[in-house]
Motif scaffolding. Structure first.
Motif, PDB file in Angstrom:
ATOM      1  N   UNK A  98      47.222  41.859  30.869  1.00  0.00           N
ATOM      2  CA  UNK A  98      47.422  41.302  29.699  1.00  0.00           C
ATOM      3  C   UNK A  98      46.413  40.300  29.058  1.00  0.00           C
ATOM      4  N   UNK A  99      46.532  40.130  27.580  1.00  0.00           N
ATOM      5  CA  UNK A  99      45.448  39.207  26.918  1.00  0.00           C
ATOM      6  C   UNK A  99      44.264  40.032  27.180  1.00  0.00           C
ATOM      7  N   UNK A 100      44.107  41.234  26.931  1.00  0.00           N
ATOM      8  CA  UNK A 100      42.851  41.963  27.220  1.00  0.00           C
ATOM      9  C   UNK A 100      41.641  41.615  26.135  1.00  0.00           C
ATOM     10  N   UNK A 101      42.072  40.971  25.189  1.00  0.00           N
ATOM     11  CA  UNK A 101      41.202  40.554  24.019  1.00  0.00           C
ATOM     12  C   UNK A 101      40.341  39.436  24.139  1.00  0.00           C
TER      13      UNK A 101
ATOM     14  N   UNK B  53      36.482  36.522  28.631  1.00  0.00           N
ATOM     15  CA  UNK B  53      36.643  36.423  30.009  1.00  0.00           C
ATOM     16  C   UNK B  53      37.691  37.498  30.791  1.00  0.00           C
ATOM     17  N   UNK B  54      38.698  37.669  30.154  1.00  0.00           N
ATOM     18  CA  UNK B  54      39.569  38.782  30.602  1.00  0.00           C
ATOM     19  C   UNK B  54      39.041  40.347  30.794  1.00  0.00           C
TER      20      UNK B  54
ATOM     21  N   UNK C 158      36.686  44.103  38.053  1.00  0.00           N
ATOM     22  CA  UNK C 158      37.780  44.646  38.884  1.00  0.00           C
ATOM     23  C   UNK C 158      37.549  46.024  39.175  1.00  0.00           C
ATOM     24  N   UNK C 159      37.092  46.973  37.967  1.00  0.00           N
ATOM     25  CA  UNK C 159      36.719  48.201  38.086  1.00  0.00           C
ATOM     26  C   UNK C 159      35.471  48.488  38.727  1.00  0.00           C
ATOM     27  N   UNK C 160      34.478  47.758  38.919  1.00  0.00           N
ATOM     28  CA  UNK C 160      33.419  47.808  39.791  1.00  0.00           C
ATOM     29  C   UNK C 160      33.933  47.642  41.364  1.00  0.00           C
ATOM     30  N   UNK C 161      34.646  46.639  41.473  1.00  0.00           N
ATOM     31  CA  UNK C 161      35.176  46.413  42.942  1.00  0.00           C
ATOM     32  C   UNK C 161      36.112  47.525  43.384  1.00  0.00           C
ATOM     33  N   UNK C 162      36.962  48.191  42.688  1.00  0.00           N
ATOM     34  CA  UNK C 162      37.694  49.366  42.845  1.00  0.00           C
ATOM     35  C   UNK C 162      36.878  50.509  43.345  1.00  0.00           C
ATOM     36  N   UNK C 163      35.831  51.004  42.606  1.00  0.00           N
ATOM     37  CA  UNK C 163      34.918  51.875  43.008  1.00  0.00           C
ATOM     38  C   UNK C 163      34.379  51.642  44.508  1.00  0.00           C
ATOM     39  N   UNK C 164      34.120  50.392  44.724  1.00  0.00           N
ATOM     40  CA  UNK C 164      33.665  50.360  46.289  1.00  0.00           C
ATOM     41  C   UNK C 164      34.669  50.490  47.242  1.00  0.00           C
TER      42      UNK C 164
ATOM     43  N   UNK D 198      42.711  32.727  35.263  1.00  0.00           N
ATOM     44  CA  UNK D 198      43.045  33.020  34.050  1.00  0.00           C
ATOM     45  C   UNK D 198      44.247  32.562  33.651  1.00  0.00           C
ATOM     46  N   UNK D 199      44.337  31.524  32.721  1.00  0.00           N
ATOM     47  CA  UNK D 199      45.860  31.172  32.347  1.00  0.00           C
ATOM     48  C   UNK D 199      46.481  32.174  31.604  1.00  0.00           C
TER      49      UNK D 199
END
Length: 772
Positions: A462-465, A468-469, A476-482, A535-536
């Protein structure tokens, strides 16, 4: 004489409501007969008039709205303004030509151009059927990875059809002929199609086809068993009439529910047949058998109906209540599709019970001795009640109770043992019949793209705009590809209004792979918290097909103890009140759990381990469908209690007439074993026919129920039950003093006496002989 007549009148005043309904129906036989046919058949035709059954997708597994995978989809779509659409995949393969060959590229290009040129007319305007057609060879080399197989033999052409499901179905209908022409024009190429609407149409067609075939097989086989059991044509037809009318009424009620309240599971209609045919015929079998026995004793027609309804009829009523209570346990599961299956099966049981108390007495009153019309040689001979092979078996068991109890228990536990490695999951689409083209297309895709094709893991944020998110999502995408098991194509999507974002990876294997399920848990417990932290107000949801499997299985695993507790608890209370014994309900529950265990063990042996698969024509599966065990339990517990109540009613009836506990057990089981065998044979036949069907889920249900009913009616009811009751003796009827306040609600009403059976009181110095 007067005291005895007063007693008879008093007895009649004590008749339960069920007996009053049956006797009223017998006296108003033609009215009840006519109304029954009008109402049951009328409900069915009414449902057709309002649109028939509105069913969900056959591949929809159903899921809790509170599950994380469901929330992931809901949260992301809430932030996306997206036109409804579906994709049509054309899987083009040629093992003799590589995708680098110009001829291959030309053939694929022509296919894409043909699809692009397709149009339809709406409101006088000509529009393209497909809003987008992707020719993989027109993409940059980097973008071809997901559309051209690594072995360079297969490609995917992706065409997008805009519109709702109904609009897509209408626009794609003419395309089938176009694809048939493309196949004819490219004889060296294999062209397979994959589309959700087409797969669902094919599955629903199989469901309906199997349903028609099951009735064509089960009804004649049931009729043959009834002919053998009754030895008379007329008596064999009656249960089938009740069964067919009960099925029609249940179909109608389910269809009305689907139109007015919510779409139903496509399996609901098959389950209605599975349960309805079995219980309707069984209830008729019990009632008609008792009626004929009373007629042999010389009772007149109406009195025989009254006695049958006060004994077998009451057992049918209580049995039906327990079956419905068991099935009501399914409402505990937070799943609308399960709710529809529960409503359909409860409906057919309820109609069957009502028919046993109204329609059957009316028909028996109309026929009278005509119930014996059309006697079959040998089978039609009158036999003494309680004679035959089963009577001899029970008497033998009663002589050696310890040995027989041990042997039967060891056998049942041995069959149950494989349940220790039962694995629940969702049946893969490739477990559906190979006759479905989309299934074959999916298999080719999984084979040609081992790194993954359509199976994805998603994380919705959520709050992807917020900047920092967005940065956290990219991390997270790069961590997943590992992580082993996640690969490209991978992307980060942001909804147009920025409400939510989505990180997507491609997964290999199937959603039921344990490695993928562990990956989902790792993502939820470790990877996401490590990358989306501090991330609040930001929330995350892990979704995708493997996450759905995890959530569905966890939901059923959490709910099963509640369902078991609900069914066992209410059944215990009903039996406690009915038999005023604490031993009877405990023993009944333990025996029913044993039969359930044999069902689960057989499912694991045949489907997971592959035993007897080639003989039965069953394809081995990695899992047992997640909801099948709990559904089998609720059905089986109610059906097993059906036999148990029928037997215990006759045992208690004999004991109330002065027999000792052991003699009453021998008498009760001996006189019911023949009927139980016939009833169980019908159920086993009905359930076994479902094993021959094409859908794996229905096969699992059919096999599990057939195995359990077979062992329940033979080993458990005819060997283990009498052995245990023989060992317990008078303890069978024990109730603690602190429970003796519980009201007595007997299953069997006091038996009514004929006037000609009442003998005048005779004078005697012995008080015990003062009256009969």
């Amino acid at each position: 004489m007067q005291p005895e007549l007063s007693k008879t009148n008093e007895t009649k005043k004590k008749q339960p409501a069920t007996v009053k309904i049956a006797t009223w129906s017998a006296r108003h036989r033609w009215l009840v007969f006519t109304l029954w046919l009008i109402l049951t058949i009328g409900v069915f035709f009414l449902s057709i008039a309002i649109g028939g059954t509105r069913a969900e997708s056959a591949s929809n597994p159903g899921t809790s709205r509170n599950s994380e995978s469901f929330q992931a989809n809901t949260v992301y779509n809430a932030g996306v303004t997206k036109e409804a659409s579906q994709d049509l995949y054309l899987i083009v393969s040629n093992p003799g030509v590589k995708t680098t060959d110009p001829a291959y590229k030309a053939a694929v290009g022509k296919i894409a151009q043909t699809l692009t040129a397709r149009t339809y007319t709406e409101n006088g305007q000509t529009k393209p059927v497909f809003s987008r057609v992707i020719d993989p060879f027109q993409l940059p080399p980097a973008a071809q990875a997901g559309l051209v197989s690594p072995d360079a033999t297969t490609v995917r052409v992706v065409a997008t059809v805009p519109g709702t499901s109904k609009e897509v179905a209408a626009r794609l209908a003419p395309v089938k002929a176009v694809i048939a022409d493309l196949k004819a024009q490219n004889p060296g190429y294999q062209i397979l199609t994959l589309n959700n609407s087409w797969i669902n149409d094919d599955i629903n067609e199989i469901v309906n086809h199997d349903l028609d075939n099951s009735l064509k097989i089960t009804i004649p086989l049931t009729f043959i068993i009834l002919l053998v059991a009754f030895g008379a044509f007329s008596a064999a037809v009656i249960p089938l009439v009740l069964a067919v009318t009960a099925l029609l009424a249940a179909f109608g009620l389910l269809s009305i529910y689907s139109q007015l309240i919510s779409p139903v599971s496509p399996y609901a209609t098959q389950l209605i047949v599975l349960i309805g045919l079995a219980v309707a015929v069984d209830y008729s079998l019990f009632m008609i058998t008792r009626f004929r026995n009373e007629r042999r004793k010389g009772r007149d027609k109406l009195l025989a109906i009254e006695v049958a309804s006060s004994t077998a009829g009451r057992a049918v009523f209580f049995s039906g209540v327990i079956v419905m209570v068991s099935l009501a346990g399914l409402f505990i599961l937070d799943d609308p599709l399960f709710r529809s299956m529960a409503i359909g099966t409860i409906g057919v049981v309820m109609v069957s019970v009502l028919g046993s108390l109204t329609f059957l007495p009316a028909v028996l009153s109309i026929l009278g001795n005509g119930v014996n019309w059309g006697r079959i040689p040998y089978f039609g001979k009158d036999r003494e009640e309680g004679s035959g092979i089963w009577s001899s078996l029970v008497k033998g068991v009663m002589k050696h109770p310890v040995i027989m109890a041990l042997i039967s228990t060891i056998l049942l536990l041995a069959i149950t043992y494989p349940v220790l490695h039962l694995k629940l999951g969702l049946i893969d689409i490739d477990s559906f019949p190979d006759s479905i083209e989309g299934v074959n297309a999916l298999k080719v895709m999984n084979q040609k793209w081992p790194q993954g094709t359509t199976l994805q893991l998603t994380v919705v944020v959520t709050q992807a705009n917020r900047p920092e998110v967005k940065a956290a999502m990219e991390n997270l995408q790069q961590a997943g590809l590992q992580i082993k098991g996640l690969s490209q194509p991978s992307m980060v999507n942001i909804s147009p209004n920025g409400v939510a974002g989505q990180v997507v990876w491609t997964m290999s294997g199937s959603e039921n792979d344990l490695a993928n399920q562990e990956l989902v848990r790792k993502m939820r417990q470790e990877v996401v918290p490590a990358n989306i932290k501090g991330l609040d107000g930001v929330q995350t949801y892990v979704g995708g097909d493997s996450a759905l499997v995890v959530d569905v299985v966890d939901n059923y695993t959490r709910s099963m103890p509640l369902v078991f507790g609900f069914v066992l608890g209410l059944s215990f209370l009903i039996l406690l009140i009915a038999f005023h014994s604490i031993v009877i309900p405990v023993k009944a529950i333990l025996l029913n759990l044993l039969s359930t265990g044999t069902s689960y063990g057989a499912l694991v042996l045949v489907f997971q381990d592959g035993w007897f698969g080639s003989f039965l024509g069953i394809k081995q599966t990695a899992v047992v469908e997640s909801w099948v065990p709990v559904f089998i339990f609720t059905i089986l517990f109610g059906l097993s209690m059906d036999y148990h109540l029928f037997i215990l009613t006759r045992i208690k009836e004999a004991r109330d007439r002065g027999l000792s506990s052991n003699d009453a057990v021998t008498k009760g089981i001996s006189v019911t074993s023949g009927v139980i065998t016939s009833a169980a044979s019908i159920m086993v036949v009905v359930f076994a026919v479902f094993v021959t069907m094409q859908l794996v889920i229905i096969r699992q249900l059919g096999l599990g129920l057939a195995v359990a009913v077979f062992f329940d009616a033979t080993v458990i009811r005819c060997i283990l039950l009498p052995a245990v009751m023989r060992l317990l003796g008078e303890w069978n009827w024990y109730i603690p003093s602190f429970l003796r306040w519980i009201p007595r609600i007997t299953i069997e009403a006091e038996e009514v006496e004929d006037a000609h059976e009442i003998q005048p009181a005779t004078k005697s110095n012995n008080p015990s002989q003062a009256a009969v």
